[in-house]
Design an enzyme around this catalytic site. Structure first.
Site, PDB file in Angstrom:
ATOM      1  N   GLU A 135     -19.740  -7.011   2.193  1.00 54.16           N
ATOM      2  CA  GLU A 135     -19.146  -6.476   3.374  1.00 54.16           C
ATOM      3  C   GLU A 135     -19.871  -6.961   4.581  1.00 54.16           C
ATOM      4  OE1 GLU A 135     -18.522  -2.165   3.899  1.00 54.16           O
ATOM      5  OE2 GLU A 135     -18.168  -2.002   1.654  1.00 54.16           O
ATOM      6  N   CYS A 145     -20.420  -0.268  -3.544  1.00 53.47           N
ATOM      7  CA  CYS A 145     -20.554  -1.002  -4.848  1.00 53.47           C
ATOM      8  C   CYS A 145     -21.901  -0.791  -5.618  1.00 53.47           C
ATOM      9  CB  CYS A 145     -20.531  -2.279  -4.447  1.00 53.47           C
ATOM     10  SG  CYS A 145     -19.174  -2.655  -3.325  1.00 53.47           S
ATOM     11  N   ASP A 193       0.902  -1.139   0.115  1.00 55.27           N
ATOM     12  CA  ASP A 193       0.097   0.019  -0.076  1.00 55.27           C
ATOM     13  C   ASP A 193       1.035   1.211   0.103  1.00 55.27           C
ATOM     14  OD1 ASP A 193      -3.214   0.235   0.697  1.00 55.27           O
ATOM     15  OD2 ASP A 193      -2.053   1.989   1.027  1.00 55.27           O
ATOM     16  N   ARG A 207     -20.243   4.774   3.038  1.00 52.46           N
ATOM     17  CA  ARG A 207     -20.410   5.243   1.849  1.00 52.46           C
ATOM     18  C   ARG A 207     -21.783   5.200   1.290  1.00 52.46           C
ATOM     19  NH1 ARG A 207     -14.948   2.547  -0.831  1.00 52.46           N
ATOM     20  NH2 ARG A 207     -15.398   0.980   0.989  1.00 52.46           N
TER      21      ARG A 207
HETATM   22  C1  UGA Z   1     -22.641  -5.825  -2.958  1.00 56.33           C
HETATM   23  C2  UGA Z   1     -22.621  -7.127  -3.460  1.00 56.33           C
HETATM   24  O1  UGA Z   1     -23.547  -7.926  -2.827  1.00 56.33           O
HETATM   25  C3  UGA Z   1     -21.470  -8.056  -3.734  1.00 56.33           C
HETATM   26  O2  UGA Z   1     -21.666  -9.507  -4.313  1.00 56.33           O
HETATM   27  C4  UGA Z   1     -20.246  -7.479  -4.681  1.00 56.33           C
HETATM   28  O3  UGA Z   1     -19.120  -7.957  -4.531  1.00 56.33           O
HETATM   29  C5  UGA Z   1     -19.995  -5.881  -3.629  1.00 56.33           C
HETATM   30  O4  UGA Z   1     -21.432  -5.299  -3.588  1.00 56.33           O
HETATM   31  C6  UGA Z   1     -19.149  -5.324  -4.549  1.00 56.33           C
HETATM   32  O5  UGA Z   1     -19.229  -5.034  -5.521  1.00 56.33           O
HETATM   33  O6  UGA Z   1     -17.903  -5.174  -4.003  1.00 56.33           O
HETATM   34  P1  UGA Z   1     -22.189  -5.008  -0.396  1.00 56.33           P
HETATM   35  O7  UGA Z   1     -22.075  -3.703  -1.213  1.00 56.33           O
HETATM   36  O8  UGA Z   1     -21.055  -5.275   0.234  1.00 56.33           O
HETATM   37  O9  UGA Z   1     -21.950  -6.167  -1.453  1.00 56.33           O
HETATM   38  O10 UGA Z   1     -23.793  -5.110   0.402  1.00 56.33           O
HETATM   39  P2  UGA Z   1     -24.963  -6.048   0.228  1.00 56.33           P
HETATM   40  O11 UGA Z   1     -25.053  -6.760   1.204  1.00 56.33           O
HETATM   41  O12 UGA Z   1     -24.836  -6.486  -1.284  1.00 56.33           O
HETATM   42  O13 UGA Z   1     -25.965  -4.712   0.301  1.00 56.33           O
HETATM   43  C7  UGA Z   1     -25.860  -3.452  -0.543  1.00 56.33           C
HETATM   44  C8  UGA Z   1     -27.149  -2.709  -0.215  1.00 56.33           C
HETATM   45  O14 UGA Z   1     -28.600  -3.420  -0.504  1.00 56.33           O
HETATM   46  C9  UGA Z   1     -27.212  -2.527   1.409  1.00 56.33           C
HETATM   47  O15 UGA Z   1     -27.439  -0.961   1.501  1.00 56.33           O
HETATM   48  C10 UGA Z   1     -28.559  -3.313   1.929  1.00 56.33           C
HETATM   49  O16 UGA Z   1     -28.935  -2.587   3.080  1.00 56.33           O
HETATM   50  C11 UGA Z   1     -29.309  -3.254   0.473  1.00 56.33           C
HETATM   51  N1  UGA Z   1     -30.151  -4.433   0.431  1.00 56.33           N
HETATM   52  C12 UGA Z   1     -29.627  -5.585   0.222  1.00 56.33           C
HETATM   53  C13 UGA Z   1     -31.642  -4.157   0.495  1.00 56.33           C
HETATM   54  O17 UGA Z   1     -32.164  -3.118   0.816  1.00 56.33           O
HETATM   55  N2  UGA Z   1     -32.478  -5.193   0.132  1.00 56.33           N
HETATM   56  C14 UGA Z   1     -31.980  -6.523   0.062  1.00 56.33           C
HETATM   57  O18 UGA Z   1     -32.703  -7.357  -0.046  1.00 56.33           O
HETATM   58  C15 UGA Z   1     -30.687  -6.735   0.225  1.00 56.33           C
END
Ligand code: UGA
Length: 467
Positions: free
Chosen positions: A182, A287, A60, A354
């Site tokens: 995450e 993401c 890093d 974020r």
């Molecule tokens: C997301 C993807 O799920 C991962 O597969 C991907 O690798 C990652 O982005 C990335 O591109 O690095 P992440 O952003 O960590 O992962 O979080 P998620 O658990 O997917 O949730 C994303 C958002 O959607 C959160 O704000 C969560 O509250 C919301 N969400 C999720 C909903 O509102 N409803 C749902 O049913 C699921």
């Protein structure tokens, strides 16, 4: 980033189980792996690669971060990462020097940031900066570069051209997108639905696939642009599912249906699946918002108007703001009202702020003249929105509040003694932005309760009684 906090036991055991289930086959040969960028993706990738048995060097450019890592401190909050890092410390090296990393690695993951630029395109300056740095070290490099950062389709081709133009003919290039969530990143790494490997040279693809051999995962081999597209299309589809169920929730509110039961019913169809059908106040994080915009932009730059994604983004923006309308419905004018925001992180299990819904909500509420008090078990400040008070406990946030909004479905929020706490609030109004609480119990406890797409008293029991 805030300090890591103690992890609930069930999270510890889920992560530990995922790691314990991994067993290297007799044919497995550990490799010398480098990782460029010790941010979220880089650290998780590096530590998990070390756990699989590889020798890992992380590099890093932030001297303080490298010093902290060398001291055994984990600069991000991810359940189980600190334990795994300590357990495999002998296979992990942290350095500021690219030369040292190249001396010690045959396969180099690129895991630097690709933040959105003003135009909505992904900013590739850090990726390209690394290629320049590599070129400056001389044309002898023979490593395989593996792209983990999410990059627009076509980046692999651009990097290849840059490498060729700088005489780096011996350097390989493979696209290997990450699908980690995450808060669940280690379990996701150890038990992936698939590993996507995009390469033009089959031998390079074999060597990268070999790194994952202990996982015995399904491997999809593709061209580089196809692998890049799998990543964007997957995130955009998941975001679309969320905006879709959020719109269904909004219609449910109009017609007296319960979105949670609707989602259960939809999810029973194996073609649809129940995952990512949780209605709420929209998606956030580093993401989905970035990748959906970048894919829309990528399509636009190639002359295609991606209409569906335009709506996915718009629905998500409006969904956060609908909470304000719900608060006004119950409280009238919000000027002077004290509103408690329960949960600030973009989702539970992380300290990541974020694109968190809390930022938009706090900003809107302050603009309406409300007093905002926030609480989160991990996040202890709301940078970027001035005038928000941060409470030390959820109880303190609720004290004297005219309404509470559940912004993040932390288990700590559901576990609050809601029956006792109604007396502490000035007005017992709860807007549950994540449908984390039981509508009937809240009604019995004396709250004016409103979720998303779930009318008060229309929980699963209510539905069955009516049937
Ligand atoms: C997301 C993807 O799920 C991962 O597969 C991907 O690798 C990652 O982005 C990335 O591109 O690095 P992440 O952003 O960590 O992962 O979080 P998620 O658990 O997917 O949730 C994303 C958002 O959607 C959160 O704000 C969560 O509250 C919301 N969400 C999720 C909903 O509102 N409803 C749902 O049913 C699921």
């Amino acid at each position: 980033m805030t300090e890591p906090h103690a992890m609930p036991d069930d999270e510890t055991s889920a992560t530990a189980e995922a790691v314990a289930a991994v067993e290297a086959p007799p044919s497995f040969t550990p490799a010398r792996v480098g990782v460029i960028g010790a941010g979220y993706v880089g650290l998780v990738t590096g530590v998990c690669m070390a756990a699989l048995g590889h020798q890992v060097t992380l590099r890093d450019i932030d001297a303080r971060k490298v010093a902290a890592l060398n001291d055994g401190q984990v600069p991000i909050y991810e359940p189980g990462l600190d334990d795994l890092m300590a357990e495999h410390a002998q296979r992990l090296t942290y350095t500021l020097s690219l030369e040292r990393l190249l001396d010690r690695s045959d396969i180099v993951f690129i895991a630097v940031d690709t933040p959105p630029s003003y135009s909505g395109d992904a900013d590739l300056s850090r990726v390209m900066g690394f290629v320049e740095e590599l070129a400056n070290l001389g044309p002898e490099a023979r490593q395989i570069l593996v792209m983990k950062s999410t990059v627009p389709v076509g980046t692999g081709r651009r990097v290849r051209q840059m490498l060729e133009a700088r005489g780096l003919h011996g350097v390989g290039y493979v696209s290997n997108p990450e699908f980690l969530k995450e808060g669940d990143a280690i379990a996701d790494f150890m038990n992936p639905d698939r590993v996507v490997i995009g390469a033009s040279d089959p031998e390079h693809a074999d060597r990268v696939a070999g790194l994952y051999e202990p996982l015995q995962a399904k491997i999809l081999r593709t061209s580089v642009p196809t692998a890049e597209m799998v990543k964007y299309a997957s995130n955009a589809f998941l975001a679309t599912k969320i905006s879709f169920i959020n719109e269904i929730a909004n219609v449910c509110e109009e017609v007296g249906a319960d979105v949670a039961v609707v989602a259960d019913g939809m999810g029973m169809d194996s073609r649809i699946g129940r995952a990512f059908l949780k209605a709420g106040i929209g998606f956030g994080g580093s993401c989905f918002p970035k990748d959906v915009t970048a894919l829309k932009q990528l399509a636009g730059n190639s002359g295609y108007h991606f209409q569906l994604l335009t709506s996915v983004i718009e629905v998500n923006e409006l969904q956060k703001r609908r909470v304000i309308g719900k608060l006004k419905k119950h409280l009238g004018d919000l000027r002077g009202a004290r509103i408690a925001l329960l949960g600030l992180a973009f989702k539970p299990g992380t300290d990541d702020m974020r694109e968190a819904a809390s930022l938009v909500l706090a900003g809107r509420l302050i603009a309406e003249g409300a007093q905002v008090v926030g609480w989160d078990p991990v996040v202890k400040s709301l940078d970027g929105v001035s005038g928000v008070q941060i409470a030390a406990t959820a109880e303190q946030a609720l004290q004297g509040a005219d309404a509470a909004v559940v912004v993040t479905e932390w288990p700590e929020v559901s576990a609050l003694e809601w029956t006792r706490l109604s007396g502490a609030m000035n007005r017992a109004v709860v807007i549950d932005g994540r449908n984390a609480l039981d509508p009937e119990l809240m009604a019995v406890a004396g709250y004016t309760y409103e979720g998303i797409g779930r009318l008060p008293g229309l929980g699963i029991g209510g539905e069955q009684d009516q049937g």
